[in-house]
Design an enzyme around this catalytic site. Structure first.
Site, PDB file in Angstrom:
ATOM      1  N   LEU A  70       0.846  -1.225   0.025  1.00 32.22           N
ATOM      2  CA  LEU A  70       0.037   0.024   0.186  1.00 32.22           C
ATOM      3  C   LEU A  70       0.829   1.363  -0.004  1.00 32.22           C
ATOM      4  CD1 LEU A  70      -2.711  -0.927   2.759  1.00 32.22           C
ATOM      5  CD2 LEU A  70      -2.602  -1.588   0.169  1.00 32.22           C
TER       6      LEU A  70
ATOM      7  N   HIS B 234      -3.486   4.231  -2.023  1.00 25.86           N
ATOM      8  CA  HIS B 234      -4.518   3.531  -1.281  1.00 25.86           C
ATOM      9  C   HIS B 234      -5.340   3.997  -0.196  1.00 25.86           C
ATOM     10  CE1 HIS B 234      -1.726   0.403  -3.583  1.00 25.86           C
ATOM     11  NE2 HIS B 234      -2.764   0.032  -4.055  1.00 25.86           N
TER      12      HIS B 234
ATOM     13  N   SER C 237       2.595   0.752  -6.624  1.00 21.52           N
ATOM     14  CA  SER C 237       3.141  -0.374  -6.003  1.00 21.52           C
ATOM     15  C   SER C 237       4.326  -0.658  -6.811  1.00 21.52           C
ATOM     16  CB  SER C 237       2.204  -1.563  -5.592  1.00 21.52           C
ATOM     17  OG  SER C 237       1.188  -1.104  -4.912  1.00 21.52           O
TER      18      SER C 237
END
Length: 281
Positions: free
Chosen positions: A32, A36, A185
């Site tokens: 995350l 997010h 990510s």
């Protein structure tokens, strides 16, 4: 609180629902970042009880892609989710999501075969399937998806409409670093030098959007954006496209008409890392 099975998930959600709480949901694959967390916070604004899932979905990775090396940090992710106000974290196994002998998949035709679907033909079928299963497991009233994955967001909206899921789908804004690079990510794969050059994909889209707003023809603005991205050191360009925001179909080559909606989307490789971005016009 972490649950790993549908049984435990449904029991916890049912307790919240019996208390009159509206259920929000944010699906993730973990690793995350602030983007997010902003989606979790948005879900909290729209609901009373937020569920987030962490599941690296094998169905959306083709052979040779980065399934095995995709970044994973469950403990750190759960801590961040809890701090952001998440009530429950669902961390299912592959077997829980795809029971042995599972044969059922979900396909959103046409929209899944455009843009990213050309280069990753498996991808959106894997996404639609896992999101549909997660919706059935969680049973949310509201679900939040990031606009950074714009094509995915539009496909999920269409799936929900077509299948009649009683779920409100909300888009969350793209979270960016100071130089404009969309948080992802996969940015963790970039070397320091690659990271410095990677923001060119956003710069190219930003310039193209500005050019379109003053009446420059679509084909000219797109050609300039492609040249800018390749000139910045990206090793390969999959696409830069100007599309209808809802259907994802390419727009014509002339100038945009007054009031015409447009979304710019791009995908390019910085070394071995594939980056995507998009911008509304």
């Amino acid at each position: 609180m972490i649950v790993r099975t549908r049984k435990d998930l449904r029991a916890a959600v049912e307790v919240a629902r019996q208390k009159g709480k509206k259920i929000g949901f944010v699906p993730t694959m973990g690793a995350l970042h602030d983007g997010h967390i902003s989606l979790v916070e948005k879900a909290g604004d729209k609901s009373d009880y937020v569920v987030a899932s962490i599941f690296v979905n094998p169905a959306q990775f083709a052979p040779g892609e980065d399934l095995d090396r995709y970044p994973r940090n469950e403990q750190g992710d759960v801590a961040r989710l809890s701090a952001a106000g998440c009530s429950l974290v669902y961390c299912p196994s592959v077997g829980e999501m795809y029971p042995e002998g599972s044969l059922t998949n979900v396909r959103v035709e046409e929209m899944s075969d455009l843009l990213d679907g050309i280069y990753r033909p498996h991808f959106f079928y894997g996404v639609a399937t896992v999101v549909a299963r997660l919706f059935i497991h969680v049973g949310p009233d509201v679900a939040v998806f990031g606009e950074k994955d714009y094509q995915q967001l539009q496909i999920i909206k269409r799936m929900v409409r077509d299948l009649g899921f009683p779920i409100e789908i909300i888009g969350g804004k793209t979270w960016r670093d100071g130089d404009g690079l969309a948080q992802s990510s996969r940015n963790a794969y970039l070397s320091e030098e690659e990271r410095q050059r990677a923001s060119a994909i956003f710069s190219a889209l930003h310039r193209a959007a500005s050019r379109l707003r003053i009446g420059v023809p679509v084909e000219e603005a797109i050609k300039e954006a492609r040249g800018f991205i390749l000139g910045a050191g990206f090793s390969k360009l999959d696409y830069v496209s100007a599309v209808d925001p809802a259907t994802l179909h390419d727009l014509g080559d002339g100038p945009l008409e007054e009031g015409q909606g447009c979304r710019l989307l791009a995908a390019a490789w910085m070394g071995s890392t594939r980056l995507i971005d998009n911008l509304g016009v």
